[in-house]
Design an enzyme around this catalytic site. Structure first.
Site, PDB file in Angstrom:
ATOM      1  N   GLU A 113       0.833  -1.199   0.000  1.00  0.00           N
ATOM      2  CA  GLU A 113       0.000   0.000   0.000  1.00  0.00           C
ATOM      3  C   GLU A 113       0.872   1.255   0.000  1.00  0.00           C
ATOM      4  O   GLU A 113       0.637   2.207  -0.753  1.00  0.00           O
ATOM      5  CB  GLU A 113      -0.918  -0.005   1.218  1.00  0.00           C
ATOM      6  CG  GLU A 113      -1.971  -1.097   1.181  1.00  0.00           C
ATOM      7  CD  GLU A 113      -2.720  -1.256   2.489  1.00  0.00           C
ATOM      8  OE1 GLU A 113      -3.951  -1.417   2.453  1.00  0.00           O
ATOM      9  OE2 GLU A 113      -2.070  -1.222   3.561  1.00  0.00           O
ATOM     10  N   GLU A 133      -3.251  -9.884   3.408  1.00  0.00           N
ATOM     11  CA  GLU A 133      -4.001  -9.649   4.651  1.00  0.00           C
ATOM     12  C   GLU A 133      -5.041 -10.722   4.954  1.00  0.00           C
ATOM     13  O   GLU A 133      -5.204 -11.133   6.109  1.00  0.00           O
ATOM     14  CB  GLU A 133      -4.689  -8.275   4.611  1.00  0.00           C
ATOM     15  CG  GLU A 133      -3.778  -7.103   4.895  1.00  0.00           C
ATOM     16  CD  GLU A 133      -3.037  -6.613   3.672  1.00  0.00           C
ATOM     17  OE1 GLU A 133      -2.409  -5.550   3.729  1.00  0.00           O
ATOM     18  OE2 GLU A 133      -3.060  -7.308   2.627  1.00  0.00           O
TER      19      GLU A 133
END
Length: 253
Positions: A113, A133
């Site tokens: 990210e 994740e």
């Protein structure tokens, strides 16, 4: 006070922020996120700085969030954590100074990210990108808020649901990064691109970034989704399996 998890240097007109926890593959502790936000704002307030370069020390750009922080006593603690890290990361969007990410080695989870949020991302051919994740029961809060705008909904679904690892070339092909270069050329290419940005008219640069980013989605949904995920039994199951180096037995609750 000088940051402990980062290095901050200025060689006018370029500021460089280096994630500096190489022994942990530059994992993002809460302190790291806080220092990153402070350094970004510091550079943005410095009139002599026209471009910010974000990089990682050692053999990784960033391995993701420090899993040692992912233990919460209450839902309120989880919400505070989610809001804190997402707001810190999205400081990249909010400041007027352009940010260039220099990515070498792995960029996983929060590190992925952080690698693709900047205005320009330049990666080496050795870079690797992954969003894992959901393998530990979490969700990519920043990614939920930004990736659909960056690479489209279809590509975002694929990355988040399959967790597959992308090479630098594959990341470029789907729009996660702007440019891929040989590892031994990365420093020179980033320096040239930073100089190119720094040579533009200051007011134009600020207006371009501010106007383009005004259309981006608010992060509230990302904060809510991450907060919920951090308080589920699946999260505990995933974390226990990670530390035990085994496959999780999901409870779906």
């Amino acid at each position: 006070m000088a940051p402990e998890h980062l290095l901050y240097t200025v060689d006018e007109p370029i500021a460089t922020i280096t994630l500096n926890r190489p022994e942990k593959l530059n994992a993002l502790a809460v302190q790291t996120w806080d220092e990153l936000r402070a350094c970004l704002e510091r550079a943005d307030e410095d009139a002599a700085v026209r471009t910010i370069v974000l990089e990682g020390a050692g053999r990784a750009f960033c391995s993701g969030d420090d899993i040692g922080d992912l233990d919460f006593g209450t839902a309120g603690d989880a919400w505070a954590y989610a809001e804190r890290i997402i707001r810190s990361g999205l400081t990249i969007d909010r400041i007027d100074t352009p940010v260039i990410a220099k990515v070498d080695g792995l960029a996983f989870g929060g590190g992925c990210e952080l690698a693709v949020l900047p205005d320009v991302t330049i990666a080496s051919e050795d870079a690797r990108f992954r969003m894992p994740e959901s393998l530990i029961g979490a969700v990519p809060g920043i990614g939920l808020a930004r990736f659909p705008e960056l690479i489209g909904l279809k590509r975002t679904r694929e990355l988040f649901l399959t967790n597959r690892e992308l090479s630098g070339v594959e990341a470029h092909d789907i729009g996660l990064v702007n440019e891929v270069v040989p590892a031994d050329s990365l420093d020179d290419v980033v320096a040239q691109r930073a100089a190119d940005v720094a040579s533009t008219a200051p007011v134009s640069t600020r207006l371009i970034k501010r106007t383009l980013n005004a259309r981006l989605a608010d992060e509230a949904e990302g904060v809510s989704a991450l907060t919920f995920a951090l308080t589920t039994e699946d999260m505990k199951t995933g974390m226990d399996a990670f530390f035990d180096d085994r496959d999780p037995d999901w409870d779906d609750k």
